[in-house]
Every structure is written in structure tokens, then in C-alpha cells.
Write an enzyme that holds these catalytic residues in place. Sequence first.
Site, mmCIF file in Angstrom:
data_model
loop_
_atom_site.group_PDB
_atom_site.id
_atom_site.type_symbol
_atom_site.label_atom_id
_atom_site.label_comp_id
_atom_site.label_asym_id
_atom_site.label_seq_id
_atom_site.Cartn_x
_atom_site.Cartn_y
_atom_site.Cartn_z
ATOM 1 N N TRP A 43 -0.576 -20.940 17.660
ATOM 2 C CA TRP A 43 -1.618 -21.048 16.775
ATOM 3 C C TRP A 43 -1.470 -23.038 16.731
ATOM 4 O O TRP A 43 -2.058 -23.636 16.821
ATOM 5 C CB TRP A 43 -1.813 -20.854 14.554
ATOM 6 C CG TRP A 43 -3.117 -21.698 14.455
ATOM 7 C CD1 TRP A 43 -4.224 -20.848 14.582
ATOM 8 C CD2 TRP A 43 -3.614 -23.277 14.206
ATOM 9 N NE1 TRP A 43 -5.693 -21.803 13.503
ATOM 10 C CE2 TRP A 43 -4.522 -23.144 13.185
ATOM 11 C CE3 TRP A 43 -2.834 -24.117 13.743
ATOM 12 C CZ2 TRP A 43 -4.524 -23.952 12.928
ATOM 13 C CZ3 TRP A 43 -2.898 -24.641 13.184
ATOM 14 C CH2 TRP A 43 -3.902 -25.320 12.454
ATOM 15 N N TYR A 59 -4.206 -25.720 18.285
ATOM 16 C CA TYR A 59 -4.807 -26.166 18.244
ATOM 17 C C TYR A 59 -4.045 -28.524 18.472
ATOM 18 O O TYR A 59 -5.655 -28.807 18.674
ATOM 19 C CB TYR A 59 -4.821 -26.714 16.730
ATOM 20 C CG TYR A 59 -5.235 -27.177 15.964
ATOM 21 C CD1 TYR A 59 -6.732 -27.765 15.626
ATOM 22 C CD2 TYR A 59 -4.713 -28.342 15.137
ATOM 23 C CE1 TYR A 59 -7.481 -28.298 14.932
ATOM 24 C CE2 TYR A 59 -5.406 -29.414 14.258
ATOM 25 C CZ TYR A 59 -7.109 -29.035 14.162
ATOM 26 O OH TYR A 59 -7.813 -29.948 13.374
ATOM 27 N N ASP A 70 -6.347 -16.727 14.830
ATOM 28 C CA ASP A 70 -7.198 -17.979 14.155
ATOM 29 C C ASP A 70 -7.301 -16.849 13.520
ATOM 30 O O ASP A 70 -8.200 -15.816 13.428
ATOM 31 C CB ASP A 70 -8.396 -18.299 15.050
ATOM 32 C CG ASP A 70 -8.814 -19.639 13.952
ATOM 33 O OD1 ASP A 70 -8.176 -20.351 13.501
ATOM 34 O OD2 ASP A 70 -10.204 -19.422 13.617
#
Length: 279
Positions: A215, A219, A235
Site C-alpha cells: 500500500w 500510494y 486498499d
Amino acid sequence: MFFLPYKPPYDWVWMSQFLAARAVNGLEDVTQESFSRVMAIGGVTGLVIARPEPQQHRVQVALSPSLVPVAETVLARVRHWLNLGLNPEEVSQVLGPLAAVNPGIRMPGCICPFEQMVRAILGQLVSVKMAAQLATRLAHTFGTASPHGQLFPQAEVLADCDPLAVKSVGMSLRRAETIITLAQSVVAGSFPLTPPEDTAAGLKQLMSWPGIGRWTASYFALRGWGAQDVFLEDDYLIKQRFAGMTPGQIRQYARRWAPWRSLALLHIWNNAGWQPELS
């Protein structure tokens, strides 16, 4: 005064709300009328103020006199920060109805990739509000105050910090160690701050650093590199939207949106009523 064009539509209200919720006090000030922040480039510090002019499809950018000699670099960073290079028409042609709800939203970038990765680490498993608070504490504890406002800590400073000192701003020791390791790798020149030719390979490289999972890496790719074709199937909110589907099934479904899967992700995040079409 400088002017940066962009292709409409552009939802400035949405962008201001996104960035304002994540703003670091003293470093950034975001309203619906302007986006401002302190910048430091090559030892030069100053203030940048960007004001959208929707009727002219451009952004007016004012710089402190100290930043004028490095204006080209500053303007490039503002373009990336506000994602001014996106062509919404190309996105809509691929995403179709998914983008039709609000074709003017776009994924914000960042001013400094190192800062963005630190803030991504701070945002692990906490709310947006808490992540902004942690980033503010970190900036005011280890950053430098300037006549223009608070500067975010430089990699060289965090690289030499005691993990317990970084932990004291309100994070776990492991997260503090991750930030210090990141800073040390940036100082050494081994961390990939610039977009790689192969995003998938770049993501694997990011995840090789201790404390950086899928993640966080994804991101950062979205905002630090400006990657346009990354989808976060792991997510939390995405898993809610794709209820009953495994990450592998979600990944397979999202292939229809290539090469704009990052924008598809953003539209799904911002459409609570969206559901996948299952046949």
C-alpha cells in the site's frame, strides 16, 4: 508572475479539499482560492502561491523573489503537485461512465518525493487527520523555520536522528526506524525518487525497503512518481467497493482501465455508490 495552462475540466474544489485535509501546518496553506507552501531548492527558500483561474484554464503562480532564479524547477514541481499535465478527455475515453460522475478530479502529485514518502509512511493504518498531525509534528520538531514558514525536514537531518527521538512525535519505533532508513538511503542516492521506466519493477524495489509494504509503495507511486496506471487492490476502501472479491479478482477486473488505473482508483474512492458490473 507566471501562468501554467491545463486542460479542463478541473475540479478545484475537490483538489483543495483533498490537499487541505493533508496539509502540514506552517508548511502549506490550502483554500479554494489558492494553494501555497514553503519550498527549499538548492539552499534557496521561498514561498509559492498558486491561484487557479478556471475561466482562462490556467494557474497563476507567484514566487518569492528568492525563488525566481530557480523558477523553472519550482514551476515543474507545481505542475506535478497539481497534476496540470493530465488530459481528462483521454482518461474519459478509457474510463467511460466511471469518470462521468466527476471528470474534473485528478490525482495530486507532490512538491518533494522524499517528503511524500515520509508522509506515506506516517499515513500507514491511521486516519488522514492523524497522518497530517504526525507530519506537522515531525516538521516542527526536525524541520527548519524560515522567514517564509516551516520547512519539512531534510533527508540529511532525519538520517542522523535517534529512532527514539523520531518516535517521540507520536509514532511506533518501527515506523521511526523506517523513516530513518529511508532518509539514509536517499542520502546515499539508492532510493528511487524519480519515476522508473518500469513501474511494476519500481514498486517491487520500493517494497524491498524495511517497513514499506504494497500500500505504501503504491500510494507513493501515485503521488511521488505521478504513476498513471497503479491500482490498490489491497486498499481498505477498494475492498469495500469490490465486496466479495479477492485481491486477485479485483486486479483482474481493473485491467479494463489500463493505462489509467490510477485515475480509476481515484474515481472509485470518490463514488460511494459505485459497484463493479458482474456478469
